[in-house]
Scaffold this motif. Structure first.
Motif, PDB file in Angstrom:
ATOM      1  N   LEU A 450       0.826  -1.209   0.000  1.00 18.47           N
ATOM      2  CA  LEU A 450       0.000   0.000   0.000  1.00 18.47           C
ATOM      3  C   LEU A 450       0.860   1.258   0.000  1.00 18.47           C
ATOM      4  O   LEU A 450       0.494   2.272  -0.601  1.00 18.47           O
ATOM      5  N   ALA A 451       1.989   1.215   0.676  1.00 16.63           N
ATOM      6  CA  ALA A 451       2.887   2.371   0.684  1.00 16.63           C
ATOM      7  C   ALA A 451       3.396   2.672  -0.727  1.00 16.63           C
ATOM      8  O   ALA A 451       3.437   3.836  -1.156  1.00 16.63           O
ATOM      9  N   LYS A 452       3.759   1.624  -1.461  1.00 15.85           N
ATOM     10  CA  LYS A 452       4.251   1.823  -2.829  1.00 15.85           C
ATOM     11  C   LYS A 452       3.139   2.323  -3.757  1.00 15.85           C
ATOM     12  O   LYS A 452       3.342   3.228  -4.565  1.00 15.85           O
ATOM     13  N   ILE A 453       1.950   1.720  -3.615  1.00 21.74           N
ATOM     14  CA  ILE A 453       0.831   2.121  -4.467  1.00 21.74           C
ATOM     15  C   ILE A 453       0.420   3.563  -4.186  1.00 21.74           C
ATOM     16  O   ILE A 453       0.151   4.350  -5.105  1.00 21.74           O
ATOM     17  N   SER A 454       0.378   3.946  -2.909  1.00 24.99           N
ATOM     18  CA  SER A 454      -0.001   5.310  -2.551  1.00 24.99           C
ATOM     19  C   SER A 454       0.960   6.317  -3.160  1.00 24.99           C
ATOM     20  O   SER A 454       0.544   7.358  -3.697  1.00 24.99           O
TER      21      SER A 454
END
Length: 842
Positions: A450-454
């Motif tokens: 989720l950190a990468k996608i955000s």
């Protein structure tokens, strides 16, 4: 309920509207048109032998020539006059600056009047703009309907644009030269569209501005909207239908119908105008707008004001005054389609703008590229002719082939350039999807993913922040995981609950992304909790995207505003709808994977705890003392608990009885239970009093555990010679003593639970045990056991069971208690362990 059309039904409806537009454009393109019109300053109506004036404009040509209302026009320039069409044909042939010779009958005399003819050039200016406006209306209606056929607003919009487009298309059409039947049909078509365009317009504006899609207004309100239009249409059509049955194909010329019909359409539009102004005023005060304030203002002033001007100056006033200047009010019909086009293309109203914009841009670019290709072919062919010195078709073919091959090499680069230049959002979306699929192929922990996608969303889609909220199964709330772009760390503690009116529930019901620009004015968010509204504003959230998996909301994405300042549009929504489905699967799979790991870890802990508990239970050897019948019973549940029970011999013919329950389950509770039991054995061997033992155990628990851990405990010392039991109860379920012939007594004297306060003091209780009177020590696993109706076994049932079986030995009495408990639960699993210690003197 959405109106779903099958392809065949959709085709038939569009065919009907094509015919609707075709009827309108038939009169526009084929009927005689008068771009400029000759006027004599009088209105005429048929009479016996000619025409009689119904109105003579003061200081107009007819008034200056001496015409009066009692005159009857018989001929003009020697041509007999029987209808208005013939008179118009005669004066249209008169050159500018000349006069018409009218032969009129005044009383018993025939006189001739020289009437100067004026020319009205309004038609030259208004004709084609109004026709193009009609085309634009009908095009917009069909396009919006094809894009969203199930939307009530789009359906009403289709009928509104059809009626309004027909009126515009047939404006400034002369009926001169038409046959009587065609002229009648033309007039009926004009009246039909004139009656219903107001009703369609009001209904469309109401649905668009006041009702949250896809809901539609109440049926009663819809029917009331069309009632005035239907009444006026019947007023016009019924007399004509009756006349047709008699073989007449013209409008009635006498009677009340002829007297009132000029005022019916103006009255109808007056009703709709007052209705619209009143409703929009009231609903604006109540803040019941569905659209954002900017869109609402455009519709109010860009559509409402011009159409109000047209209604007042183009319909109502001409019914009472004949002034050519009023004809210019027709221009009031021009801004509405332009405003609608602007809102659809620029402001994404009605969710079709991106498609229209893309179609228009691609059409322009395609024409440009085709022109460029032709020029390149011509230039290349000339170059081939120059180099070879021969001019032939082969040279042109070779030039075209070379240009096509060279163009194909750069086609992909050109396409990417166009996407980056004209469709940045789509280009960025494609990039985001590609990077997302690459991340999925090397799936890591959910928070890392989720950190990468955000970060990718913020970087590629140019939004201010991206905040993923994921469902926490334990708290049944949504907590932020790996946010990006969140400036206030305090907001990371925000939780969205699954309450009935919360944002999460709203997203689950709507199953689509929701814009959050108008939290205060949009009725969709009227019941949203104030705390959530405040949090969303602080987060600057502009779009909420649900992560749905089989109708279950597993999470949601909150996006900040676009850095460009634009609102999210239909292409954004389509992308996020497709993306969220994939992300929801990833979130759920990650949760299941985490649960599987936790389950394996828990099972390992449970195995260790069971081993500890089984060893402790096995170590509980009952002492053999004369005159004492003692038994212990233990029934484990699937959960490992912290139940403690023991019977220990004490020097001097005494017996120590203990039962307890450690708060919590699993390995920590089992270890604490083992610690207390081993310490109890040591303290009992020191022959301390029950109060001293309890105080030391209390300090031990307090010093070796955290504040949330505590132990309920009962300790009793039984003297076999005197049959006296001294005891201390530290917050445990009071043991039950059943004296002969009396009510059960609860042994409750003592003090606080172990581990609460290090310096707690405990009172000692004492009781004399009679022969064959049972003493039952138990844990809450028996009284809190539930059946399938979630009804607890309770102390009363335990007491009743002991009373009925008190004559049995201690071991059999314990078995009867467990048998009654199992029968009560009827196969339902126990939620906690059941521990019993039963003592009887014999």
């Amino acid at each position: 309920m959405a109106w779903k059309l099958k392809p065949k039904a959709l085709f038939l409806l569009l065919l009907a509207f094509s015919l609707w537009g075709g009827v309108s454009f038939y009169f526009t393109l084929n009927a005689p048109k008068s771009f400029q019109q000759a006027l004599d300053g009088a209105d005429w109506k048929p009479a016996r032998g000619g025409l009689v004036p119904t109105n003579i404009r003061p200081e107009g040509p007819a008034d200056r020539a001496g015409l009066i209302l009692t005159d009857t026009l018989l001929a003009a320039n020697g041509v007999s006059i029987s209808n208005e069409g013939t008179l118009q044909e005669v004066i249209d042939r008169i050159p500018i600056g000349r006069r018409a010779i009218y032969t009129v009958r005044r009383g018993d005399h025939l006189i001739k009047l020289e009437v100067p003819i004026e020319w009205d050039w309004t038609g030259v200016i208004l004709h084609w703009p109004l026709k193009l406006g009609g085309f634009l209306y009908i095009f917009l209606g069909i396009f919006v309907f094809v894009k969203k056929p199930g939307l009530p607003t789009a359906r009403v919009f289709l009928f509104f644009t059809g009626a309004a487009g027909s009126l515009l298309a047939m404006s400034w059409v002369s009926t001169t030269g038409m046959s009587d039947i065609v002229q009648l049909l033309f007039n009926l078509w004009i009246v039909f569209n004139a009656c219903f365009v107001g009703a369609f317009s009001l209904d469309f504006m109401r649905r668009l501005m006041f009702f949250a899609p896809p809901n539609s207004p109440a049926k009663g309100l819809t029917r009331l909207t069309y009632l005035p239009a239907l009444s006026i249409a019947l007023f016009y059509f019924l007399p004509i239908a009756i006349a047709l049955t008699k073989g007449e194909i013209e409008w009635p010329t006498t009677g009340p119908w002829r007297q009132f019909q000029p005022y019916m359409i103006p009255a109808l539009y007056g009703i709709y105008l007052v209705w619209f102004i009143t409703e929009i005023t009231l609903r604006t005060r109540k803040k019941e707008f569905v659209l954002n304030p900017r869109q609402g203002a455009w519709l109010q002033w860009g559509m409402g004001l011009p159409m109000s001007i047209f209604v007042i100056f183009g319909i109502i006033l001409p019914a009472f005054f004949n002034n050519s200047l009023l004809r210019w009010s027709l221009l009031g019909l021009m801004p509405p389609p332009i405003i609608l086009s602007y809102l659809i293309l620029k402001d994404r109203m009605m969710d079709v703008g991106v498609v229209v914009k893309r179609s228009l841009i691609y059409a322009i670019l395609s024409a440009f590229l085709i022109g460029t290709f032709v020029l390149l072919v011509m230039a290349t062919s000339q170059l081939v002719v120059f180099l070879t010195g021969q001019e032939s078709r082969l040279a042109v073919f070779a030039a075209a082939l070379l240009t096509a091959v060279a163009g194909n090499l750069y086609r992909e680069r050109v396409q990417n350039y166009l996407d980056r230049s004209f469709f940045k959002e789509r280009h960025n979306y494609q990039k985001a999807l590609l990077e997302f699929s690459q991340e999925l192929s090397r799936l890591e922990r959910l928070d890392t993913l989720l950190a990468k996608i955000s970060k990718q969303f913020v970087d590629t889609l140019h939004v201010t922040n991206c905040l993923p909220f994921i469902l926490d199964q334990k708290t049944e709330s949504y907590e932020v995981v790996s946010p990006y772009g969140l400036t206030d760390p305090v907001l990371e503690k925000v939780r969205f609950s699954g309450s009935e009116f919360g944002l999460a529930t709203l997203l689950a019901k709507k199953t689509r992304p929701l814009e959050l620009y108008d939290l205060e004015t949009n009725p969709l968010f009227a019941h949203l909790p104030v705390a959530e509204k405040v949090a969303l504003k602080k987060m600057e959230a502009a779009l909420a995207v649900p992560l749905l998996l089989k109708e279950k909301l597993v999470g949601m994405l909150l996006f900040g505003n676009k850095k460009s300042g634009d609102h999210f549009n239909s292409e954004d929504v389509d992308f996020f709808a497709a993306f969220s489905a994939s992300l929801a699967v990833v979130v759920e799979n990650s949760r299941l994977y985490k649960e599987e790991l936790e389950k394996h870890e828990m099972e390992r802990e449970l195995d260790v705890a069971r081993q500890i508990q089984e060893r402790l239970v096995a170590c509980c050897r009952l002492p053999e003392l004369s005159g004492v019948d003692v038994a212990t019973t233990y029934l484990p549940s699937k959960q490992v608990s912290g139940d403690l029970f023991t019977v220990l011999p004490v020097k001097g013919d005494k017996l120590a009885l203990a039962v307890g329950d450690v708060a919590g389950k699993g390995v920590p509770a089992s270890l604490l239970m083992a610690t207390v039991q081993s310490s109890l054995t040591t303290l009992v061997e020191q022959r301390l009093s029950p109060a001293e033992i309890m105080q030391r155990l209390n300090r031990l628990v307090h010093e070796n555990t955290e504040s949330q851990h505590f132990v309920t405990f009962f300790l009793g010392l039984f003297d076999t010679e005197t049959r006296r039991l001294t005891y201390v109860n530290a917050g445990h379920n009071p043991p039950l003593y059943f004296p002969p012939g009396g009510k059960p007594k609860e042994l409750a004297e003592g003090g606080l639970l172990l581990g609460i306060m290090p310096e707690a003091r405990y009172e000692v209780g004492e009781i004399l045990l009679h022969k064959n009177a049972p003493l039952v020590l138990y844990t809450d696993g028996i009284t809190e056991a539930e059946n399938h109706s979630e009804e607890q076994f309770g102390t009363e049932r335990l007491t009743e069971t002991v009373e009925q079986n008190r004559h049995l030995p201690a071991k059999e009495l314990g078995e009867r208690i467990l048998s009654g408990l199992k029968s009560f639960c009827d196969g339902r699993e126990l939620g906690d362990d059941v521990s019993l210690v039963i003592l009887k003197t014999v």
